[in-house]
Motif scaffolding. Structure first.
Motif, mmCIF file in Angstrom:
data_model
loop_
_atom_site.group_PDB
_atom_site.id
_atom_site.type_symbol
_atom_site.label_atom_id
_atom_site.label_comp_id
_atom_site.label_asym_id
_atom_site.label_seq_id
_atom_site.Cartn_x
_atom_site.Cartn_y
_atom_site.Cartn_z
ATOM 1 N N ALA A 9 -14.462 -3.331 67.891
ATOM 2 C CA ALA A 9 -14.144 -2.685 69.169
ATOM 3 C C ALA A 9 -13.985 -3.723 70.279
ATOM 4 C CB ALA A 9 -15.234 -1.682 69.529
ATOM 5 N N LEU A 10 -14.865 -4.730 70.296
ATOM 6 C CA LEU A 10 -14.780 -5.758 71.332
ATOM 7 C C LEU A 10 -13.525 -6.614 71.148
ATOM 8 C CD1 LEU A 10 -18.509 -6.944 71.518
ATOM 9 C CD2 LEU A 10 -17.337 -5.317 73.010
ATOM 10 N N ALA A 11 -13.259 -7.005 69.909
ATOM 11 C CA ALA A 11 -12.058 -7.799 69.646
ATOM 12 C C ALA A 11 -10.804 -7.016 69.979
ATOM 13 C CB ALA A 11 -12.046 -8.241 68.179
ATOM 14 N N ASP A 15 -7.660 -7.956 72.310
ATOM 15 C CA ASP A 15 -6.346 -7.971 71.666
ATOM 16 C C ASP A 15 -5.371 -7.080 72.421
ATOM 17 O OD1 ASP A 15 -4.792 -8.937 69.347
ATOM 18 O OD2 ASP A 15 -4.701 -6.816 68.819
ATOM 19 N N GLU A 16 -5.817 -5.904 72.810
ATOM 20 C CA GLU A 16 -4.947 -4.991 73.551
ATOM 21 C C GLU A 16 -4.623 -5.537 74.935
ATOM 22 O OE1 GLU A 16 -6.860 -1.179 73.443
ATOM 23 O OE2 GLU A 16 -6.124 -0.744 71.405
ATOM 24 N N GLU A 22 -2.574 -7.010 80.416
ATOM 25 C CA GLU A 22 -3.435 -6.397 81.431
ATOM 26 C C GLU A 22 -4.854 -6.913 81.256
ATOM 27 O OE1 GLU A 22 -3.096 -2.206 80.887
ATOM 28 O OE2 GLU A 22 -1.034 -2.101 81.635
ATOM 29 N N ALA A 23 -5.491 -7.338 82.336
ATOM 30 C CA ALA A 23 -6.832 -7.910 82.262
ATOM 31 C C ALA A 23 -7.863 -6.880 81.829
ATOM 32 C CB ALA A 23 -7.215 -8.493 83.625
ATOM 33 N N ARG A 142 -8.162 -13.398 79.279
ATOM 34 C CA ARG A 142 -7.841 -11.969 79.312
ATOM 35 C C ARG A 142 -8.782 -11.189 80.220
ATOM 36 N NH1 ARG A 142 -5.003 -15.229 75.905
ATOM 37 N NH2 ARG A 142 -6.941 -15.604 74.802
ATOM 38 N N TYR A 143 -9.659 -11.866 80.942
ATOM 39 C CA TYR A 143 -10.632 -11.177 81.791
ATOM 40 C C TYR A 143 -10.164 -11.049 83.234
ATOM 41 C CZ TYR A 143 -13.779 -12.031 77.875
ATOM 42 O OH TYR A 143 -14.355 -12.071 76.632
#
Length: 260
Positions: A9-11, A15-16, A22-23, A142-143
């Motif tokens: 779920a975290l990965a 990935d998404e 989108e961050a 990605r954050y």
């Protein structure tokens, strides 16, 4: 904050974020994440990429600056995985609309000629190399707000996004104190030295060989290793001709396009 860690779920969140440009929310705001678990999230993220047909080609090294290590409270470098989909042709174009908040930093790149299957001394490090090349790495956390902890950045594959490699030079060439100039449209934006990489870039290779050995992992011959940044990173915008010139060693370039 949950104590249950769902690696997939975290990965998938990261990935998404990558696929949608989108961050995402920092993972450490959602779960109690330690460094070992962060690497497991990273590995799960690479597995998702491999399911889409990407192929691992090597590693990128981070925190190869002593000052950065002290700032983050660690005593060794960190690493992320590189895939074939991340490589940009030398002199090619990068569409920034496919990234979130991209930055670029100049590096040296090692190409291995034989597998790394155990610890190396500094004297031995050069013997495993096919060549060394000037390189540019495009990082893109990605954050949200480009803010993250040590565990967040490791889970996010150490902010790796794209990379460009120039022409290979002999691995016997001295690389301990080369002048490094990164240019935007022909004007210097960062100036530094290869000595910023642990005092000698080959020390980064020594460290990663030791860390891989601890994990009983072998790095194949022909692998790409980005040795770490020689200067601070610079934010990218469309319409740039980005180049790095490494004194007596060579240069590599790419162009930026797309809307930001």
């Amino acid at each position: 904050m949950s104590n249950v860690i769902d690696l997939t779920a975290l990965a998938t969140q990261l990935d998404e974020a990558t696929l949608r440009h989108e961050a995402a929310t920092q993972l450490t705001g959602q779960v109690a994440l330690d460094l070992a678990t962060a690497y497991r999230v990273q590995a799960e993220g690479i597995r998702l990429r491999e399911q889409r047909g990407e192929r691992r080609v090597g590693l990128k090294l981070g925190f190869t600056s002593r000052a950065k290590m002290q700032q983050m409270g660690v005593d060794h470098l960190i690493w992320g995985e590189l895939t074939d989909a991340m490589q940009i042709e030398e002199g090619g174009s990068l569409d920034l609309s496919g990234l979130i908040h991209p930055r670029v930093e100049p590096e040296l790149c090692f190409i291995t000629r034989k597998e790394i299957n155990g610890p190396l001394s500094l004297a031995e490090a050069g013997l495993v190399l096919e060549g060394i090349a000037p390189a540019l790495e495009i990082i893109d956390s990605r954050y949200r707000d480009f803010r993250f902890t040590l565990e967040d950045v490791v889970a996010d594959n150490c902010s790796s996004a794209k990379f460009v490699i120039g022409a290979l030079r002999s691995p016997q060439q001295a690389i301990d104190n080369l002048g490094v100039v990164m240019n935007f449209n022909g004007r210097p934006v960062q100036v530094g030295s290869s000595a910023a990489i642990l005092g000698h870039p080959l020390r980064a290779l020594v460290q990663i060989a030791s860390l891989l050995h601890q994990q009983e992992r072998v790095l194949p011959a022909g692998s790409v290793i980005l040795a770490g940044a020689a200067t601070a990173a610079e934010a990218l915008r469309p319409g740039l001709h980005v180049s790095v010139d490494i004194s007596g060693f060579g240069r590599t370039t790419f162009h930026t396009g797309g809307a930001r």
